[in-house]
Design an enzyme around this catalytic site. Structure first.
Site, mmCIF file in Angstrom:
data_model
loop_
_atom_site.group_PDB
_atom_site.id
_atom_site.type_symbol
_atom_site.label_atom_id
_atom_site.label_comp_id
_atom_site.label_asym_id
_atom_site.label_seq_id
_atom_site.Cartn_x
_atom_site.Cartn_y
_atom_site.Cartn_z
ATOM 1 N N ASN A 213 51.178 8.466 15.624
ATOM 2 C CA ASN A 213 51.839 9.334 14.636
ATOM 3 C C ASN A 213 51.756 8.658 13.270
ATOM 4 O O ASN A 213 51.370 7.497 13.172
ATOM 5 C CB ASN A 213 53.289 9.612 15.068
ATOM 6 C CG ASN A 213 54.092 8.326 15.153
ATOM 7 O OD1 ASN A 213 54.342 7.679 14.142
ATOM 8 N ND2 ASN A 213 54.457 7.925 16.366
ATOM 9 N N PHE A 328 67.254 6.949 14.838
ATOM 10 C CA PHE A 328 66.803 7.861 13.787
ATOM 11 C C PHE A 328 66.413 9.179 14.453
ATOM 12 O O PHE A 328 66.039 9.185 15.632
ATOM 13 C CB PHE A 328 65.567 7.294 13.066
ATOM 14 C CG PHE A 328 65.903 6.439 11.879
ATOM 15 C CD1 PHE A 328 66.436 5.181 12.034
ATOM 16 C CD2 PHE A 328 65.663 6.904 10.586
ATOM 17 C CE1 PHE A 328 66.733 4.389 10.942
ATOM 18 C CE2 PHE A 328 65.956 6.118 9.478
ATOM 19 C CZ PHE A 328 66.495 4.858 9.652
HETATM 20 O O1 PMT Z 1 57.747 4.633 9.058
HETATM 21 P P1 PMT Z 1 57.908 5.543 7.855
HETATM 22 O O2 PMT Z 1 56.601 6.105 7.376
HETATM 23 O O3 PMT Z 1 58.712 4.883 6.771
HETATM 24 O O4 PMT Z 1 58.742 6.814 8.319
HETATM 25 C C1 PMT Z 1 60.062 6.671 8.717
HETATM 26 C C2 PMT Z 1 60.383 7.486 9.963
HETATM 27 C C3 PMT Z 1 60.248 8.972 9.657
HETATM 28 C C4 PMT Z 1 59.433 7.120 11.107
HETATM 29 C C5 PMT Z 1 61.853 7.122 10.360
HETATM 30 O O5 PMT Z 1 62.703 7.418 9.293
HETATM 31 C C6 PMT Z 1 62.297 7.867 11.605
HETATM 32 O O6 PMT Z 1 62.791 8.982 11.553
HETATM 33 N N1 PMT Z 1 62.105 7.232 12.802
HETATM 34 C C7 PMT Z 1 62.329 7.871 14.101
HETATM 35 C C8 PMT Z 1 61.231 8.820 14.396
HETATM 36 C C9 PMT Z 1 61.363 9.409 15.784
HETATM 37 O O7 PMT Z 1 60.663 9.013 16.660
HETATM 38 O O8 PMT Z 1 62.340 10.279 15.912
HETATM 39 P P2 PMT Z 1 62.662 11.030 17.312
HETATM 40 O O9 PMT Z 1 63.568 12.096 16.877
HETATM 41 O O10 PMT Z 1 61.402 11.398 18.008
HETATM 42 O O11 PMT Z 1 63.428 9.941 18.179
HETATM 43 C C10 PMT Z 1 64.830 9.751 18.104
HETATM 44 C C11 PMT Z 1 65.206 8.288 18.314
HETATM 45 O O12 PMT Z 1 64.830 7.884 19.636
HETATM 46 C C12 PMT Z 1 64.517 7.333 17.377
HETATM 47 O O13 PMT Z 1 65.425 6.334 17.017
HETATM 48 C C13 PMT Z 1 63.369 6.751 18.206
HETATM 49 O O14 PMT Z 1 63.063 5.413 17.781
HETATM 50 C C14 PMT Z 1 63.974 6.779 19.592
HETATM 51 N N2 PMT Z 1 62.976 6.957 20.680
HETATM 52 C C15 PMT Z 1 62.207 8.059 20.752
HETATM 53 C C16 PMT Z 1 61.322 8.215 21.806
HETATM 54 C C17 PMT Z 1 61.232 7.223 22.787
HETATM 55 N N3 PMT Z 1 60.382 7.300 23.798
HETATM 56 N N4 PMT Z 1 62.005 6.117 22.676
HETATM 57 C C18 PMT Z 1 62.874 5.987 21.653
HETATM 58 O O15 PMT Z 1 63.593 4.980 21.545
#
Ligand code: PMT
Length: 404
Positions: A213, A328
């Site tokens: 991504n 996040f």
């Molecule tokens: O890196 P940049 O270009 O500065 O951009 C920042 C960002 C947009 C990446 C950052 O601000 C952000 O939003 N990070 C989380 C992105 C994400 O994966 O969001 P999600 O909604 O898919 O996941 C929710 C949370 O679960 C996140 O904290 C993620 O780290 C966590 N997760 C998700 C999937 C997974 N298999 N394991 C996880 O721990």
């Protein structure tokens, strides 16, 4: 508000060592940050670098030893006025001789008196021949500087100008700028152990193809840097990005979601705060070919993907009550609703929601617009440079921890 985020006054004290030739480059770095720079040169430093160059680059007069007891400034006593003016004092390079003078609190030169008179934080960068550095007298002097409350930054190792190989090189300018910013920060995270995940993960199909991504890592790196500025002990678990590893932070590189899980689980036990800013791949290929998969003239290629472990949820299930777990949420719709659902299902204390459809928010940009949510709803909203947003996130985390 941290002084480092506004225009600051830096007093750069340059002493007599070959690395003094780097002083103009350091001055330029501070000027580019928008800081006001004044320079003191010791008499021996003048043999290595010209006051004219430093005055031109800093756009300020440069203070040399003959100014120490001069009446030229009228009632202005240079070492006192410079000491009062400075928000931070940087001694770079610091020679063995200057270390010994500072260690005994000597005030025989303009520079030493300014350091004695200042109430600003002092950061010392020793740079010298490796044998001089490891002489017991120098070790004692440097230990004494630490005991006096100065920050002493270890020199780098490598080829030394004197022909030796070993420790004694002045660190890169970036390190000097970073240490100056840290010196200006309130240390309200002192004693806290923080882990930040950042960047994307990669899930390989064969040795040359993967799904990933567009996360640049900027948000997570800003969180790691600002926590270090504020005194925390920081580990950054990072997917593959094109960013320079932050100074002062333990960097643990990973590639896949499984590797990120392993690193995060092993860091969880020893940390106080874990922030999951990484964009973790939700799926990986059900099988990975050891050899490059041939195209075979297929118009359609079918692959099968399987679920990756949810790292945040795994950590949420083992989190102790004294730990704070922050996630996040990167959303394209129903920002608050979806983020709140993730907060609850993953057992998080707080979630930082960013709207991917908004300009200047989310992936790749230098800025972000976020809503921080707790179990009781919206905690705070912020927009701006990712470093400013990161500081706001830490403010909110500290507030949450104060309440718990
Ligand atoms: O890196 P940049 O270009 O500065 O951009 C920042 C960002 C947009 C990446 C950052 O601000 C952000 O939003 N990070 C989380 C992105 C994400 O994966 O969001 P999600 O909604 O898919 O996941 C929710 C949370 O679960 C996140 O904290 C993620 O780290 C966590 N997760 C998700 C999937 C997974 N298999 N394991 C996880 O721990």
């Amino acid at each position: 508000m941290n002084l480092r985020s506004k225009k600051s006054n830096v007093l750069l004290c340059v002493t007599g060592g070959i690395a003094a030739y780097k002083a103009p480059h350091i001055v330029r770095g501070f000027v580019q940050l928008g800081w006001d720079v004044r320079v003191i040169l010791t008499e021996s430093a003048e043999a290595f670098v010209s006051p004219m160059v430093l005055a031109t680059l800093s756009k300020n007069r440069v203070w040399v030893e003959k100014d120490f007891l001069s009446v030229e400034g009228g009632s202005q006593i240079p070492h006192i006025s410079l000491a009062e003016w400075a928000d931070v004092v940087i001694v770079a390079p610091c020679s063995a001789d200057t270390a010994s003078r500072l260690a005994i609190g000597g005030g025989g030169r303009l520079m030493d008196s300014a350091v004695l008179a200042t109430k600003a934080p002092v950061v010392v960068f020793p740079a010298m021949n490796v044998n001089m550095l490891y002489h017991p007298a120098t070790r004692e002097n440097l230990d004494r500087l630490v005991a006096l409350g100065y920050t002493v930054v270890d020199p780098d190792s490598g080829d030394l100008a004197c022909g030796y190989e070993g420790q004694g090189r002045l660190p890169d300018r970036e390190v000097i700028l970073e240490e100056a910013k840290r010196a200006l920060s309130v240390k309200d995270m002192d004693g806290l152990s923080v882990v930040v995940t950042a960047g994307p993960t990669r899930e390989f199909m064969d040795p040359v193809r993967f799904i990933s991504n567009p996360s640049s890592g900027k948000m997570g790196y800003a969180l790691a840097r600002t926590a270090w500025y504020r005194g925390a002990d920081v580990e950054l678990i990072t997917g593959p990005v094109n960013l320079t590893p932050p100074h002062g932070v333990k960097v643990s590189p990973v590639i896949s979601a499984q590797e990120m899980l392993d690193s995060a689980v092993s860091a969880m036990g020893g940390c106080d705060i874990m922030v999951k800013a990484a964009a973790v791949g939700d799926y990986r290929f059900s099988s990975v070919s050891e050899k490059k998969i041939k195209r075979k003239g297929l118009d359609v290629m079918e692959v099968s993907l399987i679920n990756n472990p949810d790292i945040a949820a795994t950590l949420g299930s083992v989190k102790r009550p004294d730990q704070t777990l922050v996630g996040f949420a990167a959303e394209t719709d129903n920002l608050t609703l979806n983020a709140t659902e993730k907060l609850k299902s993953k057992g998080l204390d707080m979630i930082v929601a960013n709207d991917l459809t908004e300009e200047g928010s989310g992936f790749g940009s230098n800025t972000n617009r976020v809503i921080m949510l707790g179990v009781e709803g919206v905690l705070r909203e912020m927009a701006g440079d990712k470093e400013i947003v990161a500081d706001g996130i830490w403010d909110q985390v500290l507030e949450l921890r104060g309440k718990s």
